[in-house]
Design a protein around this motif. Structure first.
Motif, PDB file in Angstrom:
ATOM      1  N   HIS A 555       0.853  -1.182   0.000  1.00 47.46           N
ATOM      2  CA  HIS A 555       0.000   0.000   0.000  1.00 47.46           C
ATOM      3  C   HIS A 555       0.892   1.236   0.000  1.00 47.46           C
ATOM      4  N   GLU A 556       1.492   1.529  -1.143  1.00 51.26           N
ATOM      5  CA  GLU A 556       2.453   2.622  -1.317  1.00 51.26           C
ATOM      6  C   GLU A 556       3.665   2.451  -0.384  1.00 51.26           C
ATOM      7  N   PRO A 557       4.565   1.550  -0.737  1.00 50.82           N
ATOM      8  CA  PRO A 557       5.737   1.292   0.110  1.00 50.82           C
ATOM      9  C   PRO A 557       6.717   2.453   0.090  1.00 50.82           C
ATOM     10  N   ILE A 558       7.357   2.676   1.234  1.00 53.18           N
ATOM     11  CA  ILE A 558       8.318   3.775   1.364  1.00 53.18           C
ATOM     12  C   ILE A 558       9.663   3.245   1.885  1.00 53.18           C
ATOM     13  N   GLY A 559       9.713   2.882   3.166  1.00 51.36           N
ATOM     14  CA  GLY A 559      10.988   2.519   3.796  1.00 51.36           C
ATOM     15  C   GLY A 559      11.347   1.061   3.585  1.00 51.36           C
ATOM     16  N   LEU A 560      12.650   0.777   3.655  1.00 53.67           N
ATOM     17  CA  LEU A 560      13.111  -0.609   3.644  1.00 53.67           C
ATOM     18  C   LEU A 560      14.401  -0.702   4.444  1.00 53.67           C
ATOM     19  N   ARG A 561      14.687  -1.904   4.923  1.00 58.24           N
ATOM     20  CA  ARG A 561      15.920  -2.176   5.668  1.00 58.24           C
ATOM     21  C   ARG A 561      16.264  -3.636   5.495  1.00 58.24           C
ATOM     22  N   LEU A 562      17.514  -3.912   5.098  1.00 63.41           N
ATOM     23  CA  LEU A 562      17.973  -5.281   4.930  1.00 63.41           C
ATOM     24  C   LEU A 562      18.244  -5.924   6.282  1.00 63.41           C
ATOM     25  N   ARG A 564      20.383  -8.884   6.777  1.00 58.27           N
ATOM     26  CA  ARG A 564      21.268  -9.808   6.051  1.00 58.27           C
ATOM     27  C   ARG A 564      21.425 -11.128   6.786  1.00 58.27           C
ATOM     28  N   ASP A 565      21.435 -11.090   8.112  1.00 57.19           N
ATOM     29  CA  ASP A 565      21.638 -12.318   8.880  1.00 57.19           C
ATOM     30  C   ASP A 565      20.518 -13.327   8.649  1.00 57.19           C
ATOM     31  N   ASN A 566      19.311 -12.841   8.433  1.00 57.59           N
ATOM     32  CA  ASN A 566      18.162 -13.735   8.282  1.00 57.59           C
ATOM     33  C   ASN A 566      17.619 -13.774   6.866  1.00 57.59           C
ATOM     34  N   GLY A 567      18.311 -13.127   5.906  1.00 59.79           N
ATOM     35  CA  GLY A 567      17.904 -13.213   4.516  1.00 59.79           C
ATOM     36  C   GLY A 567      16.536 -12.640   4.236  1.00 59.79           C
ATOM     37  N   ARG A 568      16.270 -11.470   4.787  1.00 60.48           N
ATOM     38  CA  ARG A 568      14.968 -10.856   4.576  1.00 60.48           C
ATOM     39  C   ARG A 568      15.099  -9.345   4.499  1.00 60.48           C
ATOM     40  N   VAL A 569      14.044  -8.716   4.034  1.00 59.99           N
ATOM     41  CA  VAL A 569      13.996  -7.260   3.915  1.00 59.99           C
ATOM     42  C   VAL A 569      12.740  -6.770   4.623  1.00 59.99           C
ATOM     43  N   PHE A 570      12.898  -5.784   5.508  1.00 64.75           N
ATOM     44  CA  PHE A 570      11.746  -5.149   6.140  1.00 64.75           C
ATOM     45  C   PHE A 570      11.282  -3.985   5.264  1.00 64.75           C
ATOM     46  N   VAL A 571       9.984  -3.843   5.113  1.00 66.34           N
ATOM     47  CA  VAL A 571       9.396  -2.800   4.272  1.00 66.34           C
ATOM     48  C   VAL A 571       8.252  -2.146   5.035  1.00 66.34           C
ATOM     49  N   THR A 572       8.128  -0.822   4.910  1.00 65.68           N
ATOM     50  CA  THR A 572       6.986  -0.101   5.481  1.00 65.68           C
ATOM     51  C   THR A 572       6.142   0.475   4.350  1.00 65.68           C
ATOM     52  N   ASP A 573       4.863   0.706   4.627  1.00 64.11           N
ATOM     53  CA  ASP A 573       4.043   1.394   3.621  1.00 64.11           C
ATOM     54  C   ASP A 573       3.117   2.402   4.282  1.00 64.11           C
ATOM     55  N   LEU A 574       2.566   3.270   3.445  1.00 62.94           N
ATOM     56  CA  LEU A 574       1.692   4.327   3.947  1.00 62.94           C
ATOM     57  C   LEU A 574       0.359   3.784   4.429  1.00 62.94           C
ATOM     58  N   ARG A 577       1.496  -0.595   7.624  1.00 63.00           N
ATOM     59  CA  ARG A 577       1.999  -1.949   7.838  1.00 63.00           C
ATOM     60  C   ARG A 577       3.522  -1.984   7.768  1.00 63.00           C
ATOM     61  N   VAL A 578       4.079  -2.919   8.536  1.00 61.88           N
ATOM     62  CA  VAL A 578       5.501  -3.262   8.458  1.00 61.88           C
ATOM     63  C   VAL A 578       5.577  -4.721   8.015  1.00 61.88           C
ATOM     64  N   TYR A 579       6.348  -4.984   6.972  1.00 64.61           N
ATOM     65  CA  TYR A 579       6.436  -6.328   6.394  1.00 64.61           C
ATOM     66  C   TYR A 579       7.856  -6.881   6.531  1.00 64.61           C
ATOM     67  N   ALA A 580       7.946  -8.208   6.495  1.00 63.87           N
ATOM     68  CA  ALA A 580       9.223  -8.901   6.328  1.00 63.87           C
ATOM     69  C   ALA A 580       9.101  -9.755   5.074  1.00 63.87           C
ATOM     70  N   VAL A 581      10.015  -9.540   4.116  1.00 62.24           N
ATOM     71  CA  VAL A 581       9.988 -10.259   2.846  1.00 62.24           C
ATOM     72  C   VAL A 581      11.189 -11.196   2.794  1.00 62.24           C
ATOM     73  N   ASP A 582      10.946 -12.490   2.626  1.00 59.05           N
ATOM     74  CA  ASP A 582      12.016 -13.478   2.527  1.00 59.05           C
ATOM     75  C   ASP A 582      12.663 -13.386   1.143  1.00 59.05           C
ATOM     76  N   GLU A 583      13.993 -13.243   1.109  1.00 55.71           N
ATOM     77  CA  GLU A 583      14.694 -13.060  -0.159  1.00 55.71           C
ATOM     78  C   GLU A 583      14.652 -14.299  -1.044  1.00 55.71           C
ATOM     79  N   ASP A 584      14.602 -15.478  -0.445  1.00 49.09           N
ATOM     80  CA  ASP A 584      14.611 -16.707  -1.230  1.00 49.09           C
ATOM     81  C   ASP A 584      13.211 -17.097  -1.709  1.00 49.09           C
ATOM     82  N   THR A 585      12.274 -17.155  -0.784  1.00 47.23           N
ATOM     83  CA  THR A 585      10.928 -17.600  -1.131  1.00 47.23           C
ATOM     84  C   THR A 585      10.045 -16.464  -1.646  1.00 47.23           C
ATOM     85  N   LYS A 586      10.467 -15.224  -1.389  1.00 49.49           N
ATOM     86  CA  LYS A 586       9.705 -14.019  -1.740  1.00 49.49           C
ATOM     87  C   LYS A 586       8.397 -13.917  -0.956  1.00 49.49           C
TER      88      LYS A 586
END
Length: 604
Positions: A555-562, A564-574, A577-586
């Motif tokens: 919902h209009e994503p803005i921030g992100l933070r890697l 690296r230790d757990n292979g995921r990316v945190f994303v925020t949106d307007l 919500r705060v999400y965790a996205v798995d780099e391998d499984t997506k």
């Protein structure tokens, strides 16, 4: 003997001790309009206490009172005589050392006004144990006033010292309710008051279950969460409190009630405390392993907390006219899904990062007007105290994403309407413009708006986004050397390289220095926009593959933070919500959500 209520008026409340709870107690009164004095022997603690109260009064109003109110004053003292002058209430929140409490109550008895009530915030000791050096008349004004952790937990337990005038309790109940607190009164003296006795029994049985090998902390917390629909979980909470503190409190019960500590504190000391495993504060873990070796439940990072910016535009905005003062910094614990405000009343914060070496947060505020120079860059300690302005309003237009460069001790940030890439020292000195995309003041060419920023110090490179007009697919990502080439300027530098163009609307970005993979959010039109993207940017002048969409339908994503230790990316949106996205499984999971509107994010 009858008791006369003290006349409050402008008279102060004295809080003894400016530690974690002391400053929160002070803030709860100041936020409600009472004048407060803080006494602490440490200059650092006194200043931290004042900074905390100043930075959190609005938060306490919002959380406890559900409304804004005129605040009382807060003053710090290193002289007990001056601090208690004209006080009508004293609350001690000093270390849990009984001789220390006895001595300071004795000192206060001789210098405090005759009608001044003495309250103890002690969780371990009954106030009757503290009145050894207090006169008989004063003993009728001594009681326990035990806070938990305002504003997150609003309960306060009142309890007699065995001599307290009964009328004191309805009076204090009235005062505490006016602060938005939830006071309850024990009918007689009791070690542990009311809730702590319940909590002590729960802790005692949990330790026995663990000592007997019947279960483990994660199973106990899972059952607790399911059975009681609870966010606060007992084993996690013991780690947060500190297992050494858990053992200290249980020792009091053991001594008073002649309990057997074999399967509780003795087991705890042998298996945890003797190894330095005191909980979250130790770095060695406690009942749970340290975060770096945990399995990462519910999208948790290798580190402890997420710091998230609420820009103030969400459904939690009560009055649209207050949008420019509705911004917040939240600390989110991914393990519990609990969020705690660190700072409130911010003018549309957008970018955030943390310096671990300094123990400070750095963030940008866009300010109320996009056309004026009313943005700012600020910093504070991790708890929101000691707020400092690095780049003041008047020097910058609309600062956006911000990143910390630890090696050079610099913060880098983009200025959207200013159309520049900037940096300054941790203390705000040496503010300089590294890239200027348009020298024309007031230029509204959105293709030149600089938004996201990332730095690869080892490679000597900066990356930034120019988002372009909304939903226009004119977004671009650029790269240049950190330092301006010799003989060139921010306006004329020749080392700028276009990495990607014709993107929907790229916003924040982050480079992984080890893999040279660049990640960015895009808030543009579906299906390519409202997405998290990545692409390899290793090497220069090499034809690159098209960016890969790692996840979409935000919902209009803005921030992100890697992470690296757990292979995921945190994303925020307007959309709050705060999400965790798995780099391998997506796979995309929601870590936290509410009615806010989120921009920047970082991990501590």
């Amino acid at each position: 003997m009858s008791w006369q209520r003290p006349e409050i008026g402008s008279r102060p409340i004295l809080v003894l001790g400016a530690g974690v709870l002391g400053r929160r107690i002070a803030c709860s009164f100041a936020a409600a309009g009472y004048n407060v004095h803080i006494y602490d022997l440490s200059p650092e603690c006194r200043q931290a206490g004042l900074d905390y109260v100043e930075g959190h009064k609005e938060e306490f109003n919002d959380v406890l009172l559900k409304t804004r109110r005129s605040h009382g004053s807060c003053t710090a003292f290193d002289s007990l005589n001056e601090a208690v002058k004209n006080a009508w209430l004293v609350i001690e929140a000093i270390p849990e050392k009984l001789p220390l409490k006895i001595d300071i109550y004795g000192q206060l008895d001789g210098i405090a006004p005759a009608d001044c009530i003495f309250g103890s915030n002690s969780s371990s000791f009954k106030s009757s144990l503290m009145v050894e050096k207090v006169s008989d008349d004063r003993r009728a004004l001594v009681c326990n006033v035990h806070y938990t952790m305002p504003p997150e937990v609003a309960t306060v337990e009142l309890m007699t010292d065995g001599y307290t005038h009964p009328e004191v309790f309805p009076f204090l109940t009235e005062v505490l309710k006016s602060c938005g607190m939830l006071p309850v009164t024990a009918k007689k003296e009791s070690t542990g008051f009311i809730f702590n006795r319940l909590w002590a029994a729960i802790k005692r049985e949990i330790l026995t279950i663990l000592a007997e090998g019947v279960s483990d902390p994660s199973q106990i917390d899972l059952l607790w969460k399911y059975m009681f629909k609870a966010q606060i979980l007992p084993c996690q909470l013991m780690d947060q409190i500190g297992l050494d503190t858990v053992a200290f409190i249980e020792d009091n019960y053991i001594q008073e009630r002649k309990l057997d500590g074999t399967l509780t504190v003795d087991w705890l000391r042998e298996n945890y405390l003797s190894q330095g495993r005191t909980g979250d504060k130790s770095g060695k873990g406690g009942l749970y392993p340290p975060p770096s070796t945990a399995n990462g439940c519910n999208g948790s990072s290798a580190k402890g907390s997420l710091y998230v910016l609420d820009v103030g535009l969400g459904a939690n905005l009560k009055n649209i006219d207050e949008v420019a003062t509705n911004g917040k910094i939240l600390r989110v614990d991914p393990r519990t899904g609990k969020a705690s405000p660190i700072l409130t009343g911010l003018p549309m914060p957008d970018g955030i990062d943390v310096s671990e070496s300094e123990g400070r947060i750095f963030w940008t505020n866009m300010g109320p007007s996009t056309s004026g120079r009313d943005g700012s860059v600020m910093s504070s300690k991790l708890d929101g105290s000691d707020v400092k302005t690095l780049v003041p309003s008047g020097d910058i237009y609309t600062p956006k994403q911000l990143v910390v460069a630890e090696k050079s001790r610099k913060v880098y940030f983009c200025d959207r309407e200013g159309m520049t890439v900037n940096r300054c020292d941790f203390n705000g000195q040496n503010h300089e413009i590294l890239v200027r995309r348009s020298a024309k003041t007031g230029d509204v060419d959105m293709t030149q708006w600089c938004v996201g920023i990332s730095v690869d110090e080892d490679a000597g490179k900066i990356y930034w986004t120019q988002k372009g007009p909304s939903k226009a697919s004119k977004g671009r990502i650029f790269r240049a050397n950190i330092e301006i080439p010799k003989g060139e300027t921010a306006d004329s530098r020749s080392d700028i390289e276009t990495l990607f163009e014709n993107l929907p609307e790229p916003i924040d970005l982050e480079i992984d220095p080890a893999t040279k993979v660049l990640y960015w959010t895009d808030r543009g039109e579906h299906p390519r926009g409202s997405s998290l993207n990545r692409a390899s940017v290793g090497g220069e002048g090499v034809k690159r593959a098209a960016p890969e969409i790692l996840a979409r339908h935000f919902h209009e994503p803005i921030g992100l933070r890697l992470d690296r230790d757990n292979g995921r990316v945190f994303v925020t949106d307007l959309g709050g919500r705060v999400y965790a996205v798995d780099e391998d499984t997506k796979e995309k999971k929601v870590v936290y959500k509410d009615h806010g509107s989120y921009t920047g994010i970082t991990v501590v």
